[in-house]
Design a protein around this motif. Structure first.
Motif, mmCIF file in Angstrom:
data_model
loop_
_atom_site.group_PDB
_atom_site.id
_atom_site.type_symbol
_atom_site.label_atom_id
_atom_site.label_comp_id
_atom_site.label_asym_id
_atom_site.label_seq_id
_atom_site.Cartn_x
_atom_site.Cartn_y
_atom_site.Cartn_z
ATOM 1 N N HIS A 100 0.872 -1.177 0.000
ATOM 2 C CA HIS A 100 0.000 0.000 0.000
ATOM 3 C C HIS A 100 0.911 1.231 0.000
ATOM 4 O O HIS A 100 1.518 1.554 1.013
ATOM 5 N N ILE A 106 -6.733 3.154 2.479
ATOM 6 C CA ILE A 106 -7.639 2.055 2.793
ATOM 7 C C ILE A 106 -8.518 2.570 3.919
ATOM 8 O O ILE A 106 -8.014 2.989 4.962
ATOM 9 N N LEU A 125 1.382 -7.413 4.565
ATOM 10 C CA LEU A 125 1.008 -6.093 4.079
ATOM 11 C C LEU A 125 2.053 -5.085 4.510
ATOM 12 O O LEU A 125 2.448 -5.054 5.677
ATOM 13 N N THR A 126 2.489 -4.284 3.558
ATOM 14 C CA THR A 126 3.376 -3.163 3.842
ATOM 15 C C THR A 126 2.589 -1.893 3.585
ATOM 16 O O THR A 126 2.112 -1.670 2.468
ATOM 17 N N ASN A 127 2.426 -1.062 4.625
ATOM 18 C CA ASN A 127 1.666 0.178 4.503
ATOM 19 C C ASN A 127 2.609 1.373 4.529
ATOM 20 O O ASN A 127 3.262 1.639 5.528
ATOM 21 N N ASN A 128 2.640 2.098 3.406
ATOM 22 C CA ASN A 128 3.353 3.371 3.323
ATOM 23 C C ASN A 128 2.366 4.518 3.156
ATOM 24 O O ASN A 128 2.760 5.667 3.103
ATOM 25 N N THR A 130 -2.098 5.574 3.895
ATOM 26 C CA THR A 130 -3.021 5.824 4.995
ATOM 27 C C THR A 130 -3.999 4.668 5.097
ATOM 28 O O THR A 130 -4.609 4.282 4.102
ATOM 29 N N MET A 131 -4.132 4.144 6.297
ATOM 30 C CA MET A 131 -5.157 3.154 6.604
ATOM 31 C C MET A 131 -5.971 3.749 7.741
ATOM 32 O O MET A 131 -5.407 4.166 8.755
ATOM 33 N N PHE A 149 1.960 -7.287 9.323
ATOM 34 C CA PHE A 149 1.694 -5.913 8.933
ATOM 35 C C PHE A 149 2.914 -5.075 9.267
ATOM 36 O O PHE A 149 3.360 -5.047 10.414
ATOM 37 N N ASN A 151 4.207 -1.172 9.036
ATOM 38 C CA ASN A 151 3.671 0.166 8.839
ATOM 39 C C ASN A 151 4.761 1.217 8.923
ATOM 40 O O ASN A 151 5.448 1.329 9.928
ATOM 41 N N VAL A 155 -1.797 4.798 10.389
ATOM 42 C CA VAL A 155 -2.951 3.972 10.740
ATOM 43 C C VAL A 155 -3.700 4.748 11.810
ATOM 44 O O VAL A 155 -3.136 5.077 12.856
ATOM 45 N N SER A 171 5.700 -1.280 13.418
ATOM 46 C CA SER A 171 5.403 0.083 12.985
ATOM 47 C C SER A 171 6.549 1.021 13.366
ATOM 48 O O SER A 171 7.064 0.960 14.471
#
Length: 173
Positions: A100, A106, A125-128, A130-131, A149, A151, A155, A171
């Protein structure tokens, strides 16, 4: 002669996947419009056939028993993936890895409903980007099948909304 297969598709308007159908995606999907999966209780799937890059700045809406699943990695560069589902629907289905990126969002935005994120155990999941959980929605980071996950983005839960983590979360933010 044979035509080469194309691995790019574009949606500029509104694409509605009907209840109890599977739409298969490959390569790059340029979504500058709206993709809506229209489950009325049966699985309605957006299935990845290998690595898929989602671009175009559009919106994907998930409801009820909608699933994004398949094989490979979903890379969301700048789309909004939103909605709320019943206990059968989810993003990942313990079958795809999710990257992401910074331009993506998301959003669990349906009051009292989960937006369940369940990546595969391979890369998780790699979040770069906004969730978020907004409007009373519940962002549920499951890791049901061992998906993790990571981050480096944001989040957040706003107001009466909730973020629940039941998988392993690393995170740096």
């Amino acid at each position: 002669g044979a035509r080469p297969s194309r691995s790019k598709s574009a949606n500029r308007g509104t694409f509605r996947a009907k209840n109890n159908t599977t739409t298969t995606c490959t390569g790059t999907v340029t979504n500058s419009g709206r993709i809506t999966l229209k489950s009325t209780g049966n699985f309605t799937d957006l299935a990845l056939n290998g690595n898929v890059t989602l671009t175009g700045g559009g919106v994907i809406t998930l409801t009820l028993a909608d699933r994004i699943l398949g094989s490979g990695t979903l890379t969301n560069t700048n789309n909004l993936i939103q909605g709320g589902m019943d206990s059968a629907g989810n993003l990942g289905n313990n079958s795809i890895d999710i990257v992401h990126q910074a331009g993506g969002v998301i959003s669990a935005n349906v009051s009292g409903q989960n937006l369940l994120i369940d990546p595969s155990a391979t890369a998780g999941l790699t979040n770069n980007g906004t969730m978020q959980a907004i409007n009373g929605g519940i962002l549920l980071l499951s890791g049901n099948g061992g998906g993790t996950f990571t981050n480096t983005g944001t989040v957040t839960a706003v107001g009466s909304s909730t973020v629940q983590v039941t998988g392993a979360l690393t995170s740096s933010n």
